[in-house]
Design a protein around this motif. Structure first.
Motif, PDB file in Angstrom:
ATOM      1  N   MET A 266       0.083  45.282 -11.703  1.00 48.88           N
ATOM      2  CA  MET A 266       0.584  46.545 -12.252  1.00 48.88           C
ATOM      3  C   MET A 266       0.013  47.732 -11.490  1.00 48.88           C
ATOM      4  O   MET A 266       0.721  48.693 -11.166  1.00 48.88           O
ATOM      5  CB  MET A 266       0.229  46.637 -13.739  1.00 48.88           C
ATOM      6  CG  MET A 266       0.891  47.788 -14.491  1.00 48.88           C
ATOM      7  SD  MET A 266       0.127  49.409 -14.238  1.00 48.88           S
ATOM      8  CE  MET A 266      -1.544  49.090 -14.837  1.00 48.88           C
ATOM      9  N   GLY A 270       1.713  50.918  -9.802  1.00 47.13           N
ATOM     10  CA  GLY A 270       1.484  52.077 -10.654  1.00 47.13           C
ATOM     11  C   GLY A 270       0.720  53.188  -9.976  1.00 47.13           C
ATOM     12  O   GLY A 270       1.158  54.350  -9.961  1.00 47.13           O
ATOM     13  N   GLN A 323       4.495  43.556 -22.640  1.00 47.85           N
ATOM     14  CA  GLN A 323       4.058  43.366 -21.249  1.00 47.85           C
ATOM     15  C   GLN A 323       5.124  42.633 -20.447  1.00 47.85           C
ATOM     16  O   GLN A 323       5.423  43.003 -19.306  1.00 47.85           O
ATOM     17  CB  GLN A 323       2.738  42.596 -21.216  1.00 47.85           C
ATOM     18  CG  GLN A 323       2.160  42.442 -19.810  1.00 47.85           C
ATOM     19  CD  GLN A 323       0.669  42.176 -19.819  1.00 47.85           C
ATOM     20  OE1 GLN A 323      -0.108  42.918 -20.443  1.00 47.85           O
ATOM     21  NE2 GLN A 323       0.235  41.125 -19.140  1.00 47.85           N
ATOM     22  N   GLY A 326       8.143  45.013 -19.973  1.00 49.67           N
ATOM     23  CA  GLY A 326       7.827  46.047 -18.991  1.00 49.67           C
ATOM     24  C   GLY A 326       7.872  45.521 -17.567  1.00 49.67           C
ATOM     25  O   GLY A 326       8.482  46.142 -16.676  1.00 49.67           O
ATOM     26  N   PHE A 327       7.240  44.374 -17.328  1.00 48.37           N
ATOM     27  CA  PHE A 327       7.255  43.812 -15.984  1.00 48.37           C
ATOM     28  C   PHE A 327       8.686  43.485 -15.533  1.00 48.37           C
ATOM     29  O   PHE A 327       9.061  43.724 -14.383  1.00 48.37           O
ATOM     30  CB  PHE A 327       6.398  42.547 -15.920  1.00 48.37           C
ATOM     31  CG  PHE A 327       4.948  42.795 -15.589  1.00 48.37           C
ATOM     32  CD1 PHE A 327       4.586  43.601 -14.522  1.00 48.37           C
ATOM     33  CD2 PHE A 327       3.937  42.197 -16.334  1.00 48.37           C
ATOM     34  CE1 PHE A 327       3.254  43.831 -14.206  1.00 48.37           C
ATOM     35  CE2 PHE A 327       2.600  42.409 -16.023  1.00 48.37           C
ATOM     36  CZ  PHE A 327       2.260  43.226 -14.961  1.00 48.37           C
ATOM     37  N   ASP A 330      10.408  46.612 -14.640  1.00 49.73           N
ATOM     38  CA  ASP A 330       9.840  47.128 -13.389  1.00 49.73           C
ATOM     39  C   ASP A 330      10.538  46.490 -12.198  1.00 49.73           C
ATOM     40  O   ASP A 330      10.898  47.168 -11.216  1.00 49.73           O
ATOM     41  CB  ASP A 330       8.341  46.813 -13.311  1.00 49.73           C
ATOM     42  CG  ASP A 330       7.511  47.641 -14.260  1.00 49.73           C
ATOM     43  OD1 ASP A 330       8.066  48.563 -14.886  1.00 49.73           O
ATOM     44  OD2 ASP A 330       6.306  47.361 -14.393  1.00 49.73           O
ATOM     45  N   TYR A 358      11.537  52.956 -14.679  1.00 48.78           N
ATOM     46  CA  TYR A 358      10.307  52.227 -14.360  1.00 48.78           C
ATOM     47  C   TYR A 358       9.125  52.816 -15.117  1.00 48.78           C
ATOM     48  O   TYR A 358       8.321  52.096 -15.721  1.00 48.78           O
ATOM     49  CB  TYR A 358      10.046  52.279 -12.854  1.00 48.78           C
ATOM     50  CG  TYR A 358       8.608  51.974 -12.490  1.00 48.78           C
ATOM     51  CD1 TYR A 358       8.175  50.665 -12.355  1.00 48.78           C
ATOM     52  CD2 TYR A 358       7.679  53.002 -12.309  1.00 48.78           C
ATOM     53  CE1 TYR A 358       6.849  50.384 -12.041  1.00 48.78           C
ATOM     54  CE2 TYR A 358       6.364  52.732 -12.001  1.00 48.78           C
ATOM     55  CZ  TYR A 358       5.945  51.424 -11.869  1.00 48.78           C
ATOM     56  OH  TYR A 358       4.629  51.155 -11.580  1.00 48.78           O
ATOM     57  N   THR A 359       9.009  54.122 -15.081  1.00 48.91           N
ATOM     58  CA  THR A 359       7.861  54.793 -15.698  1.00 48.91           C
ATOM     59  C   THR A 359       7.804  54.534 -17.200  1.00 48.91           C
ATOM     60  O   THR A 359       6.737  54.221 -17.750  1.00 48.91           O
ATOM     61  CB  THR A 359       7.938  56.309 -15.440  1.00 48.91           C
ATOM     62  OG1 THR A 359       7.992  56.530 -14.042  1.00 48.91           O
ATOM     63  CG2 THR A 359       6.738  57.019 -16.024  1.00 48.91           C
ATOM     64  N   ASN A 362       7.250  50.617 -17.875  1.00 50.47           N
ATOM     65  CA  ASN A 362       5.953  50.166 -17.381  1.00 50.47           C
ATOM     66  C   ASN A 362       4.849  50.600 -18.333  1.00 50.47           C
ATOM     67  O   ASN A 362       3.904  49.845 -18.600  1.00 50.47           O
ATOM     68  CB  ASN A 362       5.686  50.718 -15.983  1.00 50.47           C
ATOM     69  CG  ASN A 362       4.404  50.165 -15.385  1.00 50.47           C
ATOM     70  OD1 ASN A 362       4.262  48.966 -15.167  1.00 50.47           O
ATOM     71  ND2 ASN A 362       3.454  51.045 -15.122  1.00 50.47           N
ATOM     72  N   ASN A 363       4.957  51.814 -18.870  1.00 47.44           N
ATOM     73  CA  ASN A 363       3.930  52.304 -19.789  1.00 47.44           C
ATOM     74  C   ASN A 363       4.120  51.780 -21.206  1.00 47.44           C
ATOM     75  O   ASN A 363       3.155  51.713 -21.962  1.00 47.44           O
ATOM     76  CB  ASN A 363       3.895  53.829 -19.760  1.00 47.44           C
ATOM     77  CG  ASN A 363       3.239  54.349 -18.506  1.00 47.44           C
ATOM     78  OD1 ASN A 363       2.030  54.430 -18.412  1.00 47.44           O
ATOM     79  ND2 ASN A 363       4.048  54.684 -17.504  1.00 47.44           N
ATOM     80  N   GLY A 367       1.509  48.854 -18.173  1.00 46.46           N
ATOM     81  CA  GLY A 367       0.688  50.026 -17.901  1.00 46.46           C
ATOM     82  C   GLY A 367      -0.280  50.335 -19.018  1.00 46.46           C
ATOM     83  O   GLY A 367      -1.322  50.966 -18.806  1.00 46.46           O
ATOM     84  N   ALA A 425       5.438  43.274  -9.429  1.00 48.60           N
ATOM     85  CA  ALA A 425       5.769  43.235 -10.851  1.00 48.60           C
ATOM     86  C   ALA A 425       6.285  41.861 -11.251  1.00 48.60           C
ATOM     87  O   ALA A 425       6.012  41.373 -12.359  1.00 48.60           O
ATOM     88  CB  ALA A 425       6.808  44.307 -11.180  1.00 48.60           C
TER      89      ALA A 425
END
Length: 462
Positions: A266, A270, A323, A326-327, A330, A358-359, A362-363, A367, A425
């Protein structure tokens, strides 16, 4: 008969809990602020000092390299000697280094000072996360960690705004950008000045009476007779403090790899995007400094929305599902941007959708979750050490990425760079799916989570 742990897990959220989250979260704010301000400062430093790719990479990676060292030593010290002992030292280190960075006379001096600042940042990572996890009731632990982590992105967003305002000063504005990080550090020092040691650390070190004092401080209405009975029960749970190498024993290896590899993957994407976003936007057609910084602010606000969504939902969906989501996204967003960039200049709308998508996710996912999984998956005597190790490895990965990214970008171009980041990712997704089975912390107590591993042979502390 309830243990002292159970009493803490069942407390109702009160003002003391909120203060603890804020005191820890403001340390994370400093991390987000100062690790992000370099992105703005580089807009001035690169032409002023005629920085090449190697010097830019070293300057961007210096704080991350310092954080790797700080996390590694800070985590073990916190497990052996207490969370509180370093809770002011790390911020004081940050405060002094931030001021001195504003007086740097060349790139070498600035790299050294940023490295020292990074040591303070790195020490705070295992401390803040352990502190929150060990105080929060089990039902609110995930949301408490998430809300605290929103302050990282708030710090990053504030740094972009402050940087934008300070740009008006002129070519020496970068000095005030670095010095400005010392101001919130003073607030953190004041807020942390009289915080107690965590009760779980006291219990792990066979000091239940001290844990009882903290419990009474946090919850004065607790029944005294029940608490005294809990002390008697707690003494039956005495165990020697395990050595740092326990993290690599077979009983814990799966968890250790689960907290190390996804966080490293990550951070490769990131931190590269965080630190070089204004520069990267220029290669995608956004050439104005002001426009690039406005994108940076929006980038941070979108990230903040992702963390906030996790805070609102983690009690129901846990940590590992976000998680994985998010991955996976990404990979989708960075991969799409990379494939388009291989054949043509991506239109502005696609750039916005992919980078902001993505932002956000990811968070919402890795993230954030990679930051607090280490303190949930390990017992008290290994908790900060595990997080410190994960911090160190993630910062080595981030520093390597930040150092190499300008050179890699120059060598392969926008498209392949985005595809490389998408591949990292994908590795994070695969590892989380394979190693995360049956390890969801959920709303269980920290003690229950740590007992799910096979019984490990105890060994004396190193």
């Amino acid at each position: 008969m309830q243990s002292i742990h159970t009493h803490f897990d069942n407390l109702k959220i009160n003002s003391q809990h909120r203060r603890i989250v804020m005191a820890a979260g403001l340390g994370i704010f400093l991390d987000g602020y100062d690790l992000s301000i370099i992105a703005v400062a580089l807009l001035l430093l690169k032409p002023q000092w005629h920085l090449g790719a190697v010097q830019t990479g070293l300057l961007g990676a210096a704080t991350l390299a310092g954080a790797a060292l700080g996390g590694l030593i800070g985590g073990r010290i916190a497990d052996r000697y207490g969370r509180k002992i370093l809770y002011l030292v790390d911020v004081a280190t940050f405060f002094i280094a931030a001021i001195l960075s504003g007086f740097a006379w060349d790139v070498s001096s600035l790299i050294i000072l940023r490295f020292i600042l990074g040591i303070g940042v790195g020490m705070d990572y295992p401390l803040s996360s352990s502190y929150i996890a060990e105080f929060m009731p089990k039902m609110q632990r995930g949301s408490g960690l998430s809300w605290a982590f929103t302050l990282w992105m708030i710090g990053a967003a504030v740094s972009a705004v402050i940087g934008l305002l300070l740009l008006q000063i002129g070519p020496e504005a970068w000095r005030w950008m670095f010095i400005s990080g010392a101001l919130p550090a003073l607030a953190v020092l004041w807020l942390r000045r009289n915080l107690p040691e965590t009760p779980r650390w006291y219990i792990a070190h066979n000091r239940p009476q001290d844990a009882l004092k903290v419990l009474r401080q946090i919850s004065p209405e607790a029944d005294s007779q029940a608490l005294h009975a809990a002390i008697t029960a707690q003494k039956q749970d005495e165990q020697p403090i395990r050595a740092w190498a326990t993290l690599f024993q077979p009983a814990w290896m799966r968890r250790t790899l689960l907290i190390l590899i996804p966080w490293m993957m990550m951070d490769i994407s990131g931190y590269g995007l965080i630190i070089y976003l204004p520069t990267l936007l220029g290669s995608f057609g956004v050439h104005s400094h002001t426009a690039a910084l406005l994108w940076n602010v929006i980038f941070d606000l979108v990230a903040l929305g992702g963390i906030a969504l996790l805070a609102l939902t983690t009690r129901k969906i846990g940590r590992l599902l976000p998680q994985n989501i998010g991955f996976a996204l990404d990979v989708l967003f960075l991969g799409t941007l990379g494939l388009v960039a291989l054949v043509a200049q991506p239109p502005l709308w696609l750039l916005a959708i992919t980078l902001f998508g993505y932002t956000f996710f990811n968070n919402f996912g890795p993230g954030s979750t990679t930051w607090f999984l280490p303190v949930e998956l390990f017992p008290t005597d290994l908790r900060a050490s595990a997080h410190g190790l994960a911090t160190a490895c993630s910062r080595v990965a981030a520093a390597t990425s930040v150092f190499l990214l300008p050179s890699v970008h120059a060598a392969v171009g926008d498209g392949w760079l985005m595809l490389i980041l998408a591949f990292t990712a994908l590795i994070g997704l695969i590892v989380t799916m394979l190693l995360g089975r049956n390890l969801e912390p959920g709303n269980r107590s920290l003690e229950e989570i740590s007992e799910t591993d096979p019984e490990a042979a105890l060994q004396p502390a190193a």
